[in-house]
Scaffold this motif. Structure first.
Motif, PDB file in Angstrom:
ATOM      1  N   ASP A  13       0.752  -1.067  -0.290  1.00 53.91           N
ATOM      2  CA  ASP A  13       0.045  -0.006  -0.072  1.00 53.91           C
ATOM      3  C   ASP A  13       0.927   1.383   0.046  1.00 53.91           C
ATOM      4  OD1 ASP A  13      -2.214  -1.438   0.056  1.00 53.91           O
ATOM      5  OD2 ASP A  13      -2.132  -1.709   2.423  1.00 53.91           O
ATOM      6  N   ALA A  14       1.897   1.096   0.767  1.00 56.64           N
ATOM      7  CA  ALA A  14       2.701   2.324   0.827  1.00 56.64           C
ATOM      8  C   ALA A  14       3.535   2.707  -0.412  1.00 56.64           C
ATOM      9  CB  ALA A  14       3.842   2.324   1.961  1.00 56.64           C
ATOM     10  N   THR A  15       4.003   1.543  -1.146  1.00 55.43           N
ATOM     11  CA  THR A  15       4.696   1.806  -2.454  1.00 55.43           C
ATOM     12  C   THR A  15       3.754   2.309  -3.463  1.00 55.43           C
ATOM     13  OG1 THR A  15       6.149  -0.183  -1.597  1.00 55.43           O
ATOM     14  CG2 THR A  15       6.199   0.585  -3.908  1.00 55.43           C
ATOM     15  N   VAL A  16       2.471   1.520  -3.605  1.00 54.49           N
ATOM     16  CA  VAL A  16       1.656   2.191  -4.424  1.00 54.49           C
ATOM     17  C   VAL A  16       1.239   3.661  -4.210  1.00 54.49           C
ATOM     18  CG1 VAL A  16      -0.742   2.005  -5.132  1.00 54.49           C
ATOM     19  CG2 VAL A  16       0.659  -0.068  -4.971  1.00 54.49           C
ATOM     20  N   LYS A  17       1.158   4.122  -3.206  1.00 52.90           N
ATOM     21  CA  LYS A  17       0.681   5.449  -2.678  1.00 52.90           C
ATOM     22  C   LYS A  17       1.889   6.399  -3.307  1.00 52.90           C
ATOM     23  CE  LYS A  17      -0.375   8.321   1.219  1.00 52.90           C
ATOM     24  NZ  LYS A  17      -0.549   8.594   2.852  1.00 52.90           N
ATOM     25  N   LEU A  18       3.232   5.840  -2.881  1.00 56.74           N
ATOM     26  CA  LEU A  18       4.335   6.791  -3.432  1.00 56.74           C
ATOM     27  C   LEU A  18       4.401   6.937  -4.897  1.00 56.74           C
ATOM     28  CD1 LEU A  18       7.142   5.618  -0.974  1.00 56.74           C
ATOM     29  CD2 LEU A  18       5.801   7.946  -1.169  1.00 56.74           C
ATOM     30  N   ALA A  19       4.272   5.736  -5.645  1.00 61.17           N
ATOM     31  CA  ALA A  19       4.056   5.750  -6.919  1.00 61.17           C
ATOM     32  C   ALA A  19       2.915   6.476  -7.632  1.00 61.17           C
ATOM     33  CB  ALA A  19       3.949   4.378  -7.424  1.00 61.17           C
ATOM     34  N   ARG A  20       1.878   6.404  -7.075  1.00 64.02           N
ATOM     35  CA  ARG A  20       0.705   7.128  -7.434  1.00 64.02           C
ATOM     36  C   ARG A  20       0.909   8.641  -7.490  1.00 64.02           C
ATOM     37  NH1 ARG A  20      -3.667   5.415  -4.112  1.00 64.02           N
ATOM     38  NH2 ARG A  20      -4.356   3.882  -5.543  1.00 64.02           N
ATOM     39  N   LYS A  21       1.344   9.373  -6.191  1.00 64.12           N
ATOM     40  CA  LYS A  21       1.606  10.547  -6.054  1.00 64.12           C
ATOM     41  C   LYS A  21       2.485  11.007  -7.058  1.00 64.12           C
ATOM     42  CE  LYS A  21       3.163  13.815  -2.506  1.00 64.12           C
ATOM     43  NZ  LYS A  21       3.939  13.992  -1.025  1.00 64.12           N
ATOM     44  N   LYS A  22       3.565  10.283  -7.406  1.00 65.26           N
ATOM     45  CA  LYS A  22       4.565  10.664  -8.446  1.00 65.26           C
ATOM     46  C   LYS A  22       3.933  10.697  -9.828  1.00 65.26           C
ATOM     47  CE  LYS A  22       8.702   9.063  -6.218  1.00 65.26           C
ATOM     48  NZ  LYS A  22       9.793   7.854  -6.139  1.00 65.26           N
ATOM     49  N   LEU A  23       3.077  10.021 -10.173  1.00 67.30           N
ATOM     50  CA  LEU A  23       2.164   9.883 -11.457  1.00 67.30           C
ATOM     51  C   LEU A  23       1.344  11.201 -11.635  1.00 67.30           C
ATOM     52  CD1 LEU A  23       1.540   6.106 -11.793  1.00 67.30           C
ATOM     53  CD2 LEU A  23       3.338   7.382 -12.979  1.00 67.30           C
ATOM     54  N   GLU A  24       0.798  11.412 -10.492  1.00 64.58           N
ATOM     55  CA  GLU A  24      -0.308  12.430 -10.558  1.00 64.58           C
ATOM     56  C   GLU A  24       0.543  13.922 -10.399  1.00 64.58           C
ATOM     57  OE1 GLU A  24      -2.453  11.969  -6.719  1.00 64.58           O
ATOM     58  OE2 GLU A  24      -3.912  10.328  -7.506  1.00 64.58           O
ATOM     59  N   LEU A  25       1.433  14.010  -9.781  1.00 65.66           N
ATOM     60  CA  LEU A  25       2.222  15.178  -9.797  1.00 65.66           C
ATOM     61  C   LEU A  25       2.706  15.485 -11.377  1.00 65.66           C
ATOM     62  CD1 LEU A  25       4.660  15.327  -6.782  1.00 65.66           C
ATOM     63  CD2 LEU A  25       2.707  16.659  -7.209  1.00 65.66           C
ATOM     64  N   ALA A  26       2.919  14.296 -12.068  1.00 67.87           N
ATOM     65  CA  ALA A  26       3.231  14.452 -13.504  1.00 67.87           C
ATOM     66  C   ALA A  26       1.906  14.710 -14.478  1.00 67.87           C
ATOM     67  CB  ALA A  26       4.131  13.093 -13.871  1.00 67.87           C
ATOM     68  N   GLY A  27       0.832  14.419 -13.688  1.00 67.75           N
ATOM     69  CA  GLY A  27      -0.459  14.763 -14.674  1.00 67.75           C
ATOM     70  C   GLY A  27      -1.339  13.406 -14.722  1.00 67.75           C
ATOM     71  N   GLN A  28      -0.750  12.347 -14.226  1.00 65.16           N
ATOM     72  CA  GLN A  28      -1.639  11.291 -14.375  1.00 65.16           C
ATOM     73  C   GLN A  28      -2.544  10.739 -13.195  1.00 65.16           C
ATOM     74  OE1 GLN A  28      -1.174   8.906 -17.433  1.00 65.16           O
ATOM     75  NE2 GLN A  28      -0.554  11.004 -18.099  1.00 65.16           N
ATOM     76  N   LYS A  29      -3.290  11.651 -12.956  1.00 66.25           N
ATOM     77  CA  LYS A  29      -4.225  11.522 -11.833  1.00 66.25           C
ATOM     78  C   LYS A  29      -5.235  10.347 -12.191  1.00 66.25           C
ATOM     79  CE  LYS A  29      -7.273  14.512  -8.643  1.00 66.25           C
ATOM     80  NZ  LYS A  29      -6.521  13.955  -7.714  1.00 66.25           N
ATOM     81  N   GLY A  30      -5.405   9.602 -11.298  1.00 64.59           N
ATOM     82  CA  GLY A  30      -6.687   8.612 -11.240  1.00 64.59           C
ATOM     83  C   GLY A  30      -5.989   7.079 -12.093  1.00 64.59           C
ATOM     84  N   LEU A  31      -4.733   7.158 -12.268  1.00 62.39           N
ATOM     85  CA  LEU A  31      -4.137   6.164 -13.229  1.00 62.39           C
ATOM     86  C   LEU A  31      -4.345   4.787 -12.416  1.00 62.39           C
ATOM     87  CD1 LEU A  31      -3.073   5.267 -16.003  1.00 62.39           C
ATOM     88  CD2 LEU A  31      -0.795   5.615 -14.960  1.00 62.39           C
ATOM     89  N   ILE A  32      -3.798   4.715 -11.422  1.00 65.90           N
ATOM     90  CA  ILE A  32      -3.863   3.605 -10.264  1.00 65.90           C
ATOM     91  C   ILE A  32      -5.183   3.757  -9.350  1.00 65.90           C
ATOM     92  CG2 ILE A  32      -2.692   2.315  -8.611  1.00 65.90           C
ATOM     93  CD1 ILE A  32       0.063   3.041  -9.693  1.00 65.90           C
TER      94      ILE A  32
END
Length: 224
Positions: free
Chosen positions: A193-212
């Motif tokens: 859960d923690a690893t997914v959360k960190l990856a999701r945050k990085k993707l969202e900062l790059a404009g990929q909101k809601g991908l995971i």
């Protein structure tokens, strides 16, 4: 060699896992139900899938048929005590590439597995995975969004890659743990859960909101 064993007999399963690991030096994942066998086979590239005929939650023939209908092209070896001609025909008609009757010697199983791997069923893994404007390079472990590089840790990349190649399918946290860290790892599900959360945050900062997407109480998916 990367193998998947679906066998609900604990003693036989332990024997096969131990002996095949020793003799091949490779990795063998072991599941005990038909549903798990289907999920694991669809989530990763195996050299050979070893399917027991009689399992809970979907017998081997049914799982084999489902995999072929879903486009699975890897080698499948059926393991069963059913030894009539009609049973062998049924197994092969379900999509199995070979059929081994119990009881069998491990050396014979190994020989059958090697023969199947020489036939090179599995397609080569694509070097890149495209998700809209985002591209995952599986060789360099880099994620590109246009000209922008998204810096993911190795574990973050592995999770995003696993979800990407199984886009649209929900992957359980247990399956992700097994595929990324290994079945015998002492890593807890909270680390997933923690690893997914960190990856999701990085993707969202790059404009990929809601991908995971999170699937409550189950796991994660990347929407197709």
């Amino acid at each position: 060699m990367n193998l998947l064993l679906a066998e609900d007999d604990i003693r036989l399963g332990e024997l096969i896992v131990h002996m095949m690991s020793v003799k091949t030096g490779g990795r063998i994942d072991w599941v005990m139900t038909g549903e798990e066998a289907y999920d694991y086979a669809m989530a990763a590239a195996y050299d050979v899938v070893l399917l027991d005929w009689m399992m809970p939650e979907g017998d081997g023939a049914t799982v084999c048929r489902r995999l072929r209908q879903a486009g699975y092209a890897g080698a499948i070896l059926m393991l069963t005590a059913r030894d009539t001609l009609q049973d062998r025909v049924a197994g092969l008609d379900a999509g199995a590439d070979d059929y081994l009757i119990k009881p069998f010697e491990i050396d014979e199983l190994l020989a059958r597995v090697r023969a199947l791997t020489r036939r090179n069923f599995a397609p080569l893994v694509e070097e890149t995975v495209q998700l809209g404007a985002m591209r995952l390079n599986r060789s360099s472990h880099e994620v590109q969004l246009g000209d922008h590089r998204i810096a993911l840790t190795p574990r973050e990349f592995q999770i995003v890659d696993l979800l990407a190649v199984n886009r649209g399918r929900v992957l359980t946290r247990e399956l992700i743990l097994d595929r990324i860290w290994g079945y015998d790892s002492d890593v807890s599900l909270k680390v997933i859960d923690a690893t997914v959360k960190l990856a999701r945050k990085k993707l969202e900062l790059a404009g990929q909101k809601g991908l995971i997407q999170s699937v409550r109480g189950v796991g994660y998916r990347i929407h197709a």
